[in-house]
Design an enzyme around this catalytic site. Structure first.
Site, mmCIF file in Angstrom:
data_model
loop_
_atom_site.group_PDB
_atom_site.id
_atom_site.type_symbol
_atom_site.label_atom_id
_atom_site.label_comp_id
_atom_site.label_asym_id
_atom_site.label_seq_id
_atom_site.Cartn_x
_atom_site.Cartn_y
_atom_site.Cartn_z
ATOM 1 N N LYS A 184 0.654 -1.171 -0.168
ATOM 2 C CA LYS A 184 -0.391 -0.109 0.472
ATOM 3 C C LYS A 184 0.753 0.971 -0.439
ATOM 4 O O LYS A 184 0.514 2.191 -0.588
ATOM 5 C CB LYS A 184 -0.846 0.086 1.432
ATOM 6 N N LYS A 222 -3.577 -12.241 -7.429
ATOM 7 C CA LYS A 222 -4.261 -12.101 -6.643
ATOM 8 C C LYS A 222 -5.746 -12.091 -7.249
ATOM 9 O O LYS A 222 -6.101 -11.006 -7.369
ATOM 10 C CB LYS A 222 -4.294 -12.202 -5.273
ATOM 11 N N LYS A 269 -11.806 -7.315 -5.787
ATOM 12 C CA LYS A 269 -11.877 -7.376 -6.369
ATOM 13 C C LYS A 269 -11.488 -5.459 -6.498
ATOM 14 O O LYS A 269 -12.180 -4.608 -6.603
ATOM 15 C CB LYS A 269 -13.340 -7.424 -4.986
HETATM 16 P P1 TYM Z 1 -9.843 -10.560 3.428
HETATM 17 O O1 TYM Z 1 -11.415 -9.675 3.963
HETATM 18 O O2 TYM Z 1 -9.289 -10.089 2.409
HETATM 19 O O3 TYM Z 1 -10.416 -11.404 2.551
HETATM 20 C C1 TYM Z 1 -10.908 -12.836 3.495
HETATM 21 C C2 TYM Z 1 -10.060 -14.229 3.502
HETATM 22 O O4 TYM Z 1 -10.430 -14.548 2.021
HETATM 23 C C3 TYM Z 1 -8.675 -14.998 2.041
HETATM 24 N N1 TYM Z 1 -8.730 -14.178 0.142
HETATM 25 C C4 TYM Z 1 -8.317 -15.450 -0.905
HETATM 26 N N2 TYM Z 1 -8.167 -16.955 -0.965
HETATM 27 C C5 TYM Z 1 -7.875 -17.346 -2.505
HETATM 28 N N3 TYM Z 1 -7.633 -15.952 -3.528
HETATM 29 C C6 TYM Z 1 -7.469 -14.590 -3.225
HETATM 30 N N4 TYM Z 1 -7.415 -14.340 -4.395
HETATM 31 C C7 TYM Z 1 -8.274 -14.544 -2.115
HETATM 32 N N5 TYM Z 1 -8.476 -13.313 -1.621
HETATM 33 C C8 TYM Z 1 -9.019 -13.476 -0.136
HETATM 34 C C9 TYM Z 1 -7.977 -14.522 2.955
HETATM 35 O O5 TYM Z 1 -6.801 -15.181 2.454
HETATM 36 C C10 TYM Z 1 -9.172 -14.328 3.306
HETATM 37 O O6 TYM Z 1 -8.718 -15.516 4.522
HETATM 38 N N6 TYM Z 1 -7.171 -8.885 6.752
HETATM 39 C C11 TYM Z 1 -7.982 -10.138 6.932
HETATM 40 C C12 TYM Z 1 -9.582 -10.159 7.980
HETATM 41 C C13 TYM Z 1 -9.571 -9.897 9.422
HETATM 42 C C14 TYM Z 1 -8.846 -11.803 9.173
HETATM 43 C C15 TYM Z 1 -8.730 -11.288 11.088
HETATM 44 C C16 TYM Z 1 -8.388 -13.102 9.228
HETATM 45 C C17 TYM Z 1 -9.385 -9.424 10.479
HETATM 46 N N7 TYM Z 1 -9.810 -10.581 11.251
HETATM 47 C C18 TYM Z 1 -7.958 -12.473 12.281
HETATM 48 C C19 TYM Z 1 -8.203 -13.945 10.368
HETATM 49 C C20 TYM Z 1 -8.388 -13.826 11.532
HETATM 50 C C21 TYM Z 1 -9.138 -9.759 5.889
HETATM 51 O O7 TYM Z 1 -8.246 -8.535 5.155
HETATM 52 O O8 TYM Z 1 -9.071 -10.963 4.603
#
Ligand code: TYM
Length: 334
Positions: free
Chosen positions: A116, A197, A200
């Site tokens: 970022k 990856k 969105k």
């Molecule tokens: P976030 O909202 O970006 O994504 C949610 C989950 O989806 C997975 N993911 C993917 N897996 C495979 N291919 C992709 N292209 C892809 N895009 C997203 C992410 O790995 C994730 O598991 N920081 C985290 C949210 C969070 C969190 C937590 C997760 C906040 N607190 C505590 C676990 C435990 C996030 O932004 O995920």
């Protein structure tokens, strides 16, 4: 399995709109298989969502929409706890305590933060602190297992380090959470640039598939997906586009990548993409239909969120009081 034998599973997603099939195949689909044998908590992390520019009214809608998407994907609220992060007192409080134990350099080293920063947009300090809040989400419930996609691995490593540091500074308090990275779908890639990856936030809408995309949109996006030179439907390091489509297909069909490769021996990319399109259309159809029903049922969503917040708050208070005691805060008068 009795309740006391169950492990605590916690994982989260940001309410950033309709989920992509990357979120579904890499994350939610795996969570649904953990509901019966574990105590599962799924916060919707709206506090993380305000680290980047956003519109308040949109955030409110997206948060409720994510609850409906979770349920539509099979996260049955009778079998797990779905709640909104900001409804539970304790996430930000614990993050503060953990932040005071976290060297600045560890946060500056986080890849997502560096990415970022590299984009040159003005950043707020919440973005730097983001992984500490994530550690608090996990440690507040003493989670044993945290199932995530590949991109969250580094944040998880940091959460483990923070837990270890707290334990050695103040005495044994937190379990060290185990990351669980899916073996299939852990990194679903952009349909337009299979070196990145699927996300969105991509400017090109053809790069991602959303859970609520209509059948024709799905077919069109897949037919335009970037494939590789050659014509053989086979996965491999020099065939990122085809490999990605094969893992999407296998994620929805339940068959292995090898089985799908065998189906397309002697056939070209055209036939292959058509078949992938149909498998995705059929995989997403029930999710889209169920989502459309649930999102209209305001009373049901409110009830799910109220009961989720009550359950989570009870657990969070217990851990927060323990942490406050350990760090030397005077106990609150009741
Ligand atoms: P976030 O909202 O970006 O994504 C949610 C989950 O989806 C997975 N993911 C993917 N897996 C495979 N291919 C992709 N292209 C892809 N895009 C997203 C992410 O790995 C994730 O598991 N920081 C985290 C949210 C969070 C969190 C937590 C997760 C906040 N607190 C505590 C676990 C435990 C996030 O932004 O995920």
């Amino acid at each position: 399995m009795s309740d006391s034998e169950k492990k605590t599973v916690l994982t989260a997603a940001q309410p950033s709109g309709i989920l992509t099939i990357g979120n579904y195949l890499g994350a939610i689909r795996h969570w649904t298989s953990m509901l019966d044998d574990n105590d599962c908590l799924f916060p919707i992390v709206n506090m993380h969502a305000i680290t980047v520019p956003y519109t308040p009214a949109d955030l409110r809608l997206r948060t409720r929409s994510l609850v409906a998407q979770y349920i539509a994907c099979g996260l049955d609220p009778e079998k797990c706890t779905i709640f909104i992060q900001s409804h539970v007192v304790g996430h930000a409080d614990l993050a503060w305590v953990l932040g005071c134990l976290t060297p600045l350099g560890e946060l500056q080293r986080m890849t997502q933060f560096k990415d970022k920063t590299a984009k040159g947009a003005p950043l707020n300090s919440g973005l730097l602190f983001y992984p500490v809040l994530m550690a608090a989400d996990i440690l507040l419930y003493n989670a044993d297992i945290v199932p995530v996609g590949e991109d969250q691995k580094q944040h998880l490593e940091l959460a483990r380090n923070i837990a270890e540091r707290f334990n050695s500074t103040y005495s044994e308090t937190f379990k060290i959470p185990e990351p669980q990275i899916a073996t299939t779908g852990a990194r679903i890639l952009s349909l337009q640039d299979p070196n990145r990856k699927m996300s969105k936030s991509d400017e090109n809408q053809g790069a991602y598939l959303l859970l609520t995309d209509e059948p024709d949109q799905i077919r069109k996006k897949i037919s335009r997906a970037v494939t590789d030179s050659g014509s053989e439907v086979k996965s491999g390091p020099d065939k990122a586009g085809v490999t990605n489509l094969l893992s999407i297909m296998s994620g929805f069909s339940g068959k292995s990548v090898e089985e799908h490769e065998a189906e397309f021996v002697g056939k070209g990319y055209g036939d292959f993409k058509k078949a992938v399109g149909e498998v995705v259309v059929e995989g997403l159809r029930p999710i889209r239909e169920r989502f459309e029903e649930i999102i209209e049922d305001k009373a049901y969503l409110d009830e799910v969120l109220k009961s989720g917040a009550d359950i989570a708050q009870r657990k969070a208070y217990k851990m927060l009081s323990k942490v406050h005691r350990k760090v030397g805060f005077v106990e609150r008068f009741r």
